[in-house]
Design a protein around this motif. Structure first.
Motif, mmCIF file in Angstrom:
data_model
loop_
_atom_site.group_PDB
_atom_site.id
_atom_site.type_symbol
_atom_site.label_atom_id
_atom_site.label_comp_id
_atom_site.label_asym_id
_atom_site.label_seq_id
_atom_site.Cartn_x
_atom_site.Cartn_y
_atom_site.Cartn_z
ATOM 1 N N ALA A 111 42.935 35.094 45.593
ATOM 2 C CA ALA A 111 42.875 33.896 44.757
ATOM 3 C C ALA A 111 43.723 32.780 45.351
ATOM 4 C CB ALA A 111 43.334 34.218 43.342
ATOM 5 N N PRO B 78 42.461 37.731 40.225
ATOM 6 C CA PRO B 78 41.126 37.885 39.634
ATOM 7 C C PRO B 78 40.403 39.163 40.046
ATOM 8 C CG PRO B 78 41.178 36.079 41.231
ATOM 9 C CD PRO B 78 42.587 36.504 41.022
ATOM 10 N N VAL C 118 26.763 36.632 40.170
ATOM 11 C CA VAL C 118 27.830 37.018 39.248
ATOM 12 C C VAL C 118 27.902 36.066 38.042
ATOM 13 C CG1 VAL C 118 30.291 37.513 39.053
ATOM 14 C CG2 VAL C 118 29.038 38.169 41.113
ATOM 15 N N GLU D 27 37.165 31.815 41.538
ATOM 16 C CA GLU D 27 38.540 31.749 42.057
ATOM 17 C C GLU D 27 38.775 32.494 43.358
ATOM 18 O OE1 GLU D 27 41.521 32.680 39.165
ATOM 19 O OE2 GLU D 27 40.535 31.531 37.600
ATOM 20 N N VAL D 28 37.933 33.504 43.649
ATOM 21 C CA VAL D 28 38.237 34.319 44.824
ATOM 22 C C VAL D 28 37.703 33.646 46.079
ATOM 23 C CG1 VAL D 28 37.863 36.533 45.958
ATOM 24 C CG2 VAL D 28 38.276 36.450 43.499
ATOM 25 N N ALA E 237 36.383 37.639 33.157
ATOM 26 C CA ALA E 237 36.916 38.224 34.397
ATOM 27 C C ALA E 237 35.889 38.134 35.516
ATOM 28 C CB ALA E 237 37.322 39.681 34.159
ATOM 29 N N LEU E 238 34.595 38.333 35.174
ATOM 30 C CA LEU E 238 33.553 38.246 36.198
ATOM 31 C C LEU E 238 33.358 36.801 36.652
ATOM 32 C CD1 LEU E 238 30.861 40.802 34.973
ATOM 33 C CD2 LEU E 238 32.931 41.163 36.312
ATOM 34 N N SER E 239 33.425 35.849 35.684
ATOM 35 C CA SER E 239 33.304 34.434 36.051
ATOM 36 C C SER E 239 34.396 34.037 37.035
ATOM 37 C CB SER E 239 33.432 33.544 34.817
ATOM 38 O OG SER E 239 32.300 33.661 34.006
ATOM 39 N N ARG E 240 35.619 34.522 36.756
ATOM 40 C CA ARG E 240 36.741 34.160 37.631
ATOM 41 C C ARG E 240 36.530 34.692 39.044
ATOM 42 N NH1 ARG E 240 42.344 35.843 35.704
ATOM 43 N NH2 ARG E 240 42.919 34.592 37.511
ATOM 44 N N LEU E 241 35.848 35.834 39.162
ATOM 45 C CA LEU E 241 35.577 36.387 40.495
ATOM 46 C C LEU E 241 34.870 35.368 41.367
ATOM 47 C CD1 LEU E 241 34.199 40.022 40.330
ATOM 48 C CD2 LEU E 241 36.412 39.247 41.173
ATOM 49 N N SER E 242 33.798 34.753 40.812
ATOM 50 C CA SER E 242 33.032 33.852 41.667
ATOM 51 C C SER E 242 33.685 32.487 41.780
ATOM 52 C CB SER E 242 31.583 33.727 41.187
ATOM 53 O OG SER E 242 31.512 33.692 39.797
ATOM 54 N N GLN F 45 38.983 45.004 33.794
ATOM 55 C CA GLN F 45 38.035 44.770 32.699
ATOM 56 C C GLN F 45 36.833 45.718 32.790
ATOM 57 O OE1 GLN F 45 38.354 43.035 30.008
ATOM 58 N NE2 GLN F 45 40.265 42.058 30.544
ATOM 59 N N ALA G 128 27.750 37.284 34.200
ATOM 60 C CA ALA G 128 28.799 36.905 33.241
ATOM 61 C C ALA G 128 28.206 36.155 32.047
ATOM 62 C CB ALA G 128 29.859 36.049 33.943
ATOM 63 N N ILE H 222 35.547 40.571 29.468
ATOM 64 C CA ILE H 222 34.864 41.101 30.650
ATOM 65 C C ILE H 222 34.081 39.976 31.339
ATOM 66 C CG2 ILE H 222 33.081 42.712 31.451
ATOM 67 C CD1 ILE H 222 33.908 44.584 29.137
ATOM 68 N N ALA H 223 33.350 39.186 30.529
ATOM 69 C CA ALA H 223 32.551 38.094 31.104
ATOM 70 C C ALA H 223 33.444 37.077 31.810
ATOM 71 C CB ALA H 223 31.736 37.419 29.996
#
Lengths: 201, 201
Positions: free
Chosen positions: B67, A8, A42, B55-56, B48-53, A15, A46, B45-46
């Motif tokens: 992840a 991610p 975030v 999944e990380v 990818a940003l959602s996954r940041l918060s 992205q 998003a 893009i949105a």
């Protein structure tokens, strides 16, 4: 690195790199900032981006980008319905609204005539502009296209097209911008300022 | 403008302005770029940003952001388990991986000792570092903190702490960077380069 390809962090960097003016380094910096940001930051960003693609559409009247159709500017009865300011892009509407000077309506062409880029009058949002002029409410169209070759070509085309309709067509004044010292003014602006000089008394 | 206050365009500009180095103008430019972007661009893009918060998380071994836990670097059996490179931030791991020079393991402190900012040893990811040194596999800890006051203080603290454990502690060499002409080297780097001068023959 043996991270999986759907990592991610790297996905978010990839992205964000798609955005104009954002390269690998800036994208990485933004992503690590986001990873340290307070909870909720975030997801809120998003969510705001998601809403852009799901909720924003084109106003059927003026062509501006908006969440409602007609847009807030077209729906605002306090604005002067006799003047339409024709601009190339939705951002131009924002610039006029910031100045607070114009209280009429807008029309967004979504581009300018550019034979080199294959953009002709048929590619611009012109049909609805002609529709808006049909009932005679509009008495003046202010052409506010950019002062470049494409903007000039579009302005000339509009002047000819709308002249036939019988509406007054004006164009924004071009000259040296306020705050520019003559010493540093660019040659084109200075020559426009000379051509458009105003009688003082 | 009489747009509603939850206007998605202005909402997106407001959210993007929260990012470091992005002001009103850049945020507006990015938003209008997104509104013109091909279908699927902005949702990607949105997402990818959602996954940041969502999944990380932090690797329970090295403290890197990942992840999966343990992270890909800790799980990679081909990497030398006898060396640990201690860095301040996850981004520093990326910088080392880009250089391709280091094939050992990492440990991310998530900061550096800074009394002025109220950051002491207890605020750093140190406990798991000591755990990792317990079984004797690790023979060398390379301290790769930044060459500034906080990084130096952290390096000195680590040298004392890990010296008691009986592991070899080294620090990255500091000097003039490759590609820097001496004429333009900053005074501190030049003085470090003199102190750390190498015998040639």
């Amino acid at each position: 690195m043996s991270e999986p390809t759907d990592d991610p962090i790297r996905g978010a960097v990839r992205q964000l790199r798609r955005l104009p003016g954002i390269g690998e380094k800036t994208a990485t910096r933004l992503v690590y900032w986001m990873l340290r940001a307070p909870d909720g930051t975030v997801p809120a960003i998003a969510e705001a981006l998601s809403r852009l693609s799901s909720e924003v559409r084109t106003c059927g009247t003026c062509g501006n980008l908006t969440a409602q159709d007609p847009c807030g500017l077209c729906a605002d009865g306090r604005r002067d319905p006799s003047m339409i300011c024709v601009v190339e892009h939705p951002q131009d509407v924002l610039a006029f609204e910031r100045s607070g000077e114009f209280r009429g309506r807008y029309h967004v062409l979504h581009g300018a005539i550019s034979p080199l880029d294959g953009v002709g009058p048929a590619d611009l949002n012109l049909r609805t502009l002609l529709d808006r002029l049909r009932d005679g409410t509009v008495t003046e169209v202010i052409v506010a296209t950019d002062p470049d070759i494409e903007g000039d070509a579009t302005a000339l085309y509009l002047a000819r097209l709308l002249g036939d309709v019988g509406v007054k067509v004006t164009r924004l004044a071009h000259g040296i911008s306020v705050g520019t010292e003559i010493e540093y003014a660019d040659a084109v602006s200075l020559s426009r300022a000379l051509q458009n000089r105003q009688l003082m008394r």
